[in-house]
Design a protein around this motif. Structure first.
Motif, PDB file in Angstrom:
ATOM      1  N   CYS A 134      -1.609 -10.940 -13.573  1.00 30.59           N
ATOM      2  CA  CYS A 134      -1.089  -9.570 -13.657  1.00 30.59           C
ATOM      3  C   CYS A 134      -1.862  -8.684 -12.692  1.00 30.59           C
ATOM      4  O   CYS A 134      -3.067  -8.491 -12.870  1.00 30.59           O
ATOM      5  CB  CYS A 134      -1.249  -9.022 -15.073  1.00 30.59           C
ATOM      6  N   PHE A 135      -1.185  -8.149 -11.688  1.00 30.74           N
ATOM      7  CA  PHE A 135      -1.857  -7.210 -10.791  1.00 30.74           C
ATOM      8  C   PHE A 135      -0.836  -6.203 -10.275  1.00 30.74           C
ATOM      9  O   PHE A 135       0.362  -6.450 -10.229  1.00 30.74           O
ATOM     10  CB  PHE A 135      -2.552  -7.929  -9.632  1.00 30.74           C
ATOM     11  N   VAL A 136      -1.360  -5.041  -9.879  1.00 30.22           N
ATOM     12  CA  VAL A 136      -0.497  -3.974  -9.388  1.00 30.22           C
ATOM     13  C   VAL A 136      -1.307  -3.109  -8.429  1.00 30.22           C
ATOM     14  O   VAL A 136      -2.514  -2.943  -8.590  1.00 30.22           O
ATOM     15  CB  VAL A 136       0.051  -3.121 -10.556  1.00 30.22           C
ATOM     16  N   SER A 137      -0.653  -2.602  -7.408  1.00 28.85           N
ATOM     17  CA  SER A 137      -1.247  -1.626  -6.493  1.00 28.85           C
ATOM     18  C   SER A 137      -0.632  -0.269  -6.788  1.00 28.85           C
ATOM     19  O   SER A 137       0.590  -0.138  -6.880  1.00 28.85           O
ATOM     20  CB  SER A 137      -0.984  -2.028  -5.034  1.00 28.85           C
ATOM     21  N   ILE A 138      -1.479   0.737  -6.955  1.00 28.01           N
ATOM     22  CA  ILE A 138      -1.021   2.090  -7.255  1.00 28.01           C
ATOM     23  C   ILE A 138      -1.539   3.009  -6.156  1.00 28.01           C
ATOM     24  O   ILE A 138      -2.745   3.158  -5.984  1.00 28.01           O
ATOM     25  CB  ILE A 138      -1.525   2.556  -8.634  1.00 28.01           C
ATOM     26  N   ARG A 139      -0.629   3.610  -5.405  1.00 31.30           N
ATOM     27  CA  ARG A 139      -0.988   4.404  -4.239  1.00 31.30           C
ATOM     28  C   ARG A 139      -0.576   5.860  -4.407  1.00 31.30           C
ATOM     29  O   ARG A 139       0.618   6.176  -4.520  1.00 31.30           O
ATOM     30  CB  ARG A 139      -0.293   3.863  -2.987  1.00 31.30           C
ATOM     31  N   GLY A 140      -1.554   6.748  -4.422  1.00 32.76           N
ATOM     32  CA  GLY A 140      -1.268   8.176  -4.344  1.00 32.76           C
ATOM     33  C   GLY A 140      -1.008   8.538  -2.890  1.00 32.76           C
ATOM     34  O   GLY A 140      -1.783   8.168  -2.005  1.00 32.76           O
ATOM     35  N   ILE A 141       0.057   9.256  -2.620  1.00 36.27           N
ATOM     36  CA  ILE A 141       0.480   9.495  -1.243  1.00 36.27           C
ATOM     37  C   ILE A 141      -0.280  10.684  -0.652  1.00 36.27           C
ATOM     38  O   ILE A 141      -0.145  11.816  -1.111  1.00 36.27           O
ATOM     39  CB  ILE A 141       1.996   9.733  -1.163  1.00 36.27           C
ATOM     40  N   SER A 142      -1.080  10.392   0.390  1.00 39.71           N
ATOM     41  CA  SER A 142      -1.898  11.435   1.011  1.00 39.71           C
ATOM     42  C   SER A 142      -1.486  11.741   2.440  1.00 39.71           C
ATOM     43  O   SER A 142      -1.967  12.708   3.027  1.00 39.71           O
ATOM     44  CB  SER A 142      -3.383  11.033   0.986  1.00 39.71           C
ATOM     45  N   ASP A 143      -0.646  10.915   3.051  1.00 38.67           N
ATOM     46  CA  ASP A 143      -0.107  11.191   4.383  1.00 38.67           C
ATOM     47  C   ASP A 143       1.143  10.348   4.567  1.00 38.67           C
ATOM     48  O   ASP A 143       1.619   9.704   3.625  1.00 38.67           O
ATOM     49  CB  ASP A 143      -1.146  10.935   5.486  1.00 38.67           C
ATOM     50  N   TYR A 144       1.665  10.327   5.765  1.00 41.44           N
ATOM     51  CA  TYR A 144       2.875   9.550   6.040  1.00 41.44           C
ATOM     52  C   TYR A 144       2.600   8.384   6.977  1.00 41.44           C
ATOM     53  O   TYR A 144       3.495   7.915   7.681  1.00 41.44           O
ATOM     54  CB  TYR A 144       3.981  10.461   6.609  1.00 41.44           C
ATOM     55  N   ARG A 145       1.346   7.866   6.932  1.00 42.55           N
ATOM     56  CA  ARG A 145       1.006   6.674   7.709  1.00 42.55           C
ATOM     57  C   ARG A 145       0.505   5.586   6.762  1.00 42.55           C
ATOM     58  O   ARG A 145       1.273   4.851   6.190  1.00 42.55           O
ATOM     59  CB  ARG A 145      -0.010   7.007   8.810  1.00 42.55           C
ATOM     60  N   ASP A 146      -0.823   5.509   6.568  1.00 37.81           N
ATOM     61  CA  ASP A 146      -1.351   4.470   5.680  1.00 37.81           C
ATOM     62  C   ASP A 146      -2.391   5.005   4.711  1.00 37.81           C
ATOM     63  O   ASP A 146      -3.115   4.244   4.093  1.00 37.81           O
ATOM     64  CB  ASP A 146      -1.946   3.319   6.498  1.00 37.81           C
ATOM     65  N   GLY A 147      -2.480   6.323   4.572  1.00 38.78           N
ATOM     66  CA  GLY A 147      -3.424   6.918   3.634  1.00 38.78           C
ATOM     67  C   GLY A 147      -4.769   7.269   4.220  1.00 38.78           C
ATOM     68  O   GLY A 147      -5.614   7.825   3.528  1.00 38.78           O
ATOM     69  N   THR A 148      -4.992   6.974   5.505  1.00 36.44           N
ATOM     70  CA  THR A 148      -6.319   7.180   6.092  1.00 36.44           C
ATOM     71  C   THR A 148      -6.466   8.531   6.780  1.00 36.44           C
ATOM     72  O   THR A 148      -7.578   8.935   7.098  1.00 36.44           O
ATOM     73  CB  THR A 148      -6.630   6.075   7.113  1.00 36.44           C
ATOM     74  N   ARG A 149      -5.356   9.240   7.024  1.00 39.39           N
ATOM     75  CA  ARG A 149      -5.427  10.452   7.837  1.00 39.39           C
ATOM     76  C   ARG A 149      -5.265  11.739   7.050  1.00 39.39           C
ATOM     77  O   ARG A 149      -5.640  12.802   7.528  1.00 39.39           O
ATOM     78  CB  ARG A 149      -4.360  10.401   8.941  1.00 39.39           C
ATOM     79  N   GLY A 150      -4.689  11.669   5.881  1.00 42.79           N
ATOM     80  CA  GLY A 150      -4.401  12.890   5.125  1.00 42.79           C
ATOM     81  C   GLY A 150      -5.601  13.383   4.355  1.00 42.79           C
ATOM     82  O   GLY A 150      -5.657  13.290   3.131  1.00 42.79           O
ATOM     83  N   LYS A 151      -6.587  13.920   5.034  1.00 45.11           N
ATOM     84  CA  LYS A 151      -7.830  14.313   4.368  1.00 45.11           C
ATOM     85  C   LYS A 151      -7.604  15.411   3.342  1.00 45.11           C
ATOM     86  O   LYS A 151      -8.231  15.417   2.287  1.00 45.11           O
ATOM     87  CB  LYS A 151      -8.861  14.769   5.404  1.00 45.11           C
ATOM     88  N   ASP A 152      -6.712  16.351   3.625  1.00 45.45           N
ATOM     89  CA  ASP A 152      -6.496  17.457   2.694  1.00 45.45           C
ATOM     90  C   ASP A 152      -5.924  16.970   1.363  1.00 45.45           C
ATOM     91  O   ASP A 152      -6.273  17.483   0.297  1.00 45.45           O
ATOM     92  CB  ASP A 152      -5.548  18.492   3.307  1.00 45.45           C
ATOM     93  N   TRP A 153      -5.034  15.989   1.411  1.00 42.64           N
ATOM     94  CA  TRP A 153      -4.357  15.519   0.219  1.00 42.64           C
ATOM     95  C   TRP A 153      -5.053  14.340  -0.453  1.00 42.64           C
ATOM     96  O   TRP A 153      -4.667  13.950  -1.563  1.00 42.64           O
ATOM     97  CB  TRP A 153      -2.910  15.132   0.562  1.00 42.64           C
TER      98      TRP A 153
END
Length: 284
Positions: A241-260
C-alpha cells in the motif's frame, strides 16, 4: 561506530502509529537518487512493521485551460490514483525517455508503479465524495504553525498566474477556466483534491509540448521532482500500500513555486492525515 544519520519522528494519527522522515535530496543526479532510495530503504529496514507508505510533498500541477472540473490550480492537492479509463492501473509513472516519432507523436520509455492493494486510493476517493476532514486539518495546521517562520496561509489568488507556452521560450498569460453549467465553483469553498496518476521524469516535466503530451498520455494531473528511486525501494521492500500526495505549488514539478510551497505542503499533509484517520484500526 556506525551512527544513524536520519532523523525520525514518531507519533500517532487516529488509531495508527506513524513514523516520518525527510528525504535528504531528490533529482536525477547519482548522489540524489542514491540518497533518496537509501533513506527509504533504511527507514523500512529499521521500522519493519510499516504497512502503508505515504510520499507527501509538493508538486507541479497540470492545468486544463478550458474545463474547470479538470483544471488543477496552485494550492490544490493531487492524490496518486489510477486513471479510470486506462487498463493499467498505475498510480505513478516515471518517464525515462521521450522522443518524437515519424508520425508526429511521442514514444516513451517509462517505469510505471502500482500498489498491490489500493486501500489508500479507495479511502481518498470515498473522502472526496463526502464532507472531508482535510479542510479542518488545514485550519488546525495553520493554528499549530502560528509563529513558525514562513507564510503558511495561501498566498493571494492573483499570484496564481496561468501561462501558455507558445514556443521558443515565450509565454502568454491566460485566465483560469470558470465553472460552466452545473459545475460548482470551489473558490473559497475549501481544499480541492484531485485523484489521478502522478508523473515524473526530467524528459517530460519541464514546460513545453512534451510535458502536456505525456500528462495526457498518462492522465497525470501532477508532476513531481522524480521519486522513482524511492518507489523502487518501497516496491522492493514489498510494501503493498503506497500513495503519493502532492500539494500543487507551481506548474512544473514543484521546485519553483517558492511562494506557494509552504501552503501546498500543509495542504498535502492535511490530506494525508485525513486518509490515515479514516483507515481501519490495526488488528495487532
Amino acid at each position: 561506530m556506525y551512527r544513524e544519520s536520519n532523523v525520525y519522528t514518531l507519533g500517532t494519527i487516529g488509531n495508527h502509529r506513524v513514523v516520518t522522515t525527510k528525504l535528504p535530496s531528490v533529482g536525477r543526479t547519482r548522489e540524489a537518487m542514491t540518497a533518496a532510495g537509501n533513506t527509504t530503504t533504511r527507514l523500512l529496514g529499521i521500522f519493519q512493521k510499516v504497512e502503508y507508505v505515504f510520499l507527501v510533498g509538493v508538486g507541479g500541477g497540470v492545468p486544463h485551460y478550458t474545463d474547470y472540473a479538470r483544471h488543477v490550480r496552485l494550492g490544490d492537492v493531487v492524490v496518486s490514483s489510477p486513471a479510470p479509463d486506462l487498463p493499467d492501473k498505475y498510480v505513478y509513472i516515471f518517464c525515462e525517455k521521450a522522443e518524437k516519432n515519424a508520425k508526429g507523436g511521442w514514444d516513451y520509455e517509462v517505469k510505471p508503479y502500482k500498489p498491490a492493494d489500493f486501500l489508500l486510493q479507495d479511502i481518498a476517493l470515498r473522502l472526496s465524495n463526502a464532507k472531508p476532514l482535510w479542510d479542518a486539518f488545514v485550519r488546525e495546521g495553520l493554528e499549530r504553525l502560528r509563529g513558525v517562520p514562513g507564510r503558511w496561509e495561501a498566498p493571494e489568488g492573483a499570484t496564481d498566474r496561468l501561462c501558455v507556452d507558445i514556443g521558443e521560450g515565450a509565454f502568454i498569460e491566460v485566465s483560469h477556466p470558470a465553472p460552466q453549467g452545473d459545475q460548482v465553483d470551489r473558490a473559497g469553498g475549501g481544499l480541492r483534491v484531485h485523484l489521478s496518476p502522478v508523473a515524473g521524469g526530467r524528459a517530460v516535466s519541464g514546460s513545453g509540448e512534451a510535458r502536456a503530451a505525456f500528462a495526457a498520455h498518462a492522465r497525470a494531473l501532477a508532476y513531481d521532482c522524480e521519486l522513482d528511486a524511492v518507489l523502487d525501494s518501497v516496491v522492493g521492500n514489498r510494501k503493498d500500500c503506497f500513495v503519493s500526495i502532492r500539494g500543487i505549488s507551481d506548474y512544473r514539478d514543484g521546485t519553483r513555486g517558492k511562494d506557494w510551497q509552504p501552503h501546498a505542503a500543509l495542504a498535502a499533509a492535511a490530506v494525508m492525515k485525513a486518509i490515515v484517520a479514516a483507515m481501519p484500526p490495526p488488528t495487532d
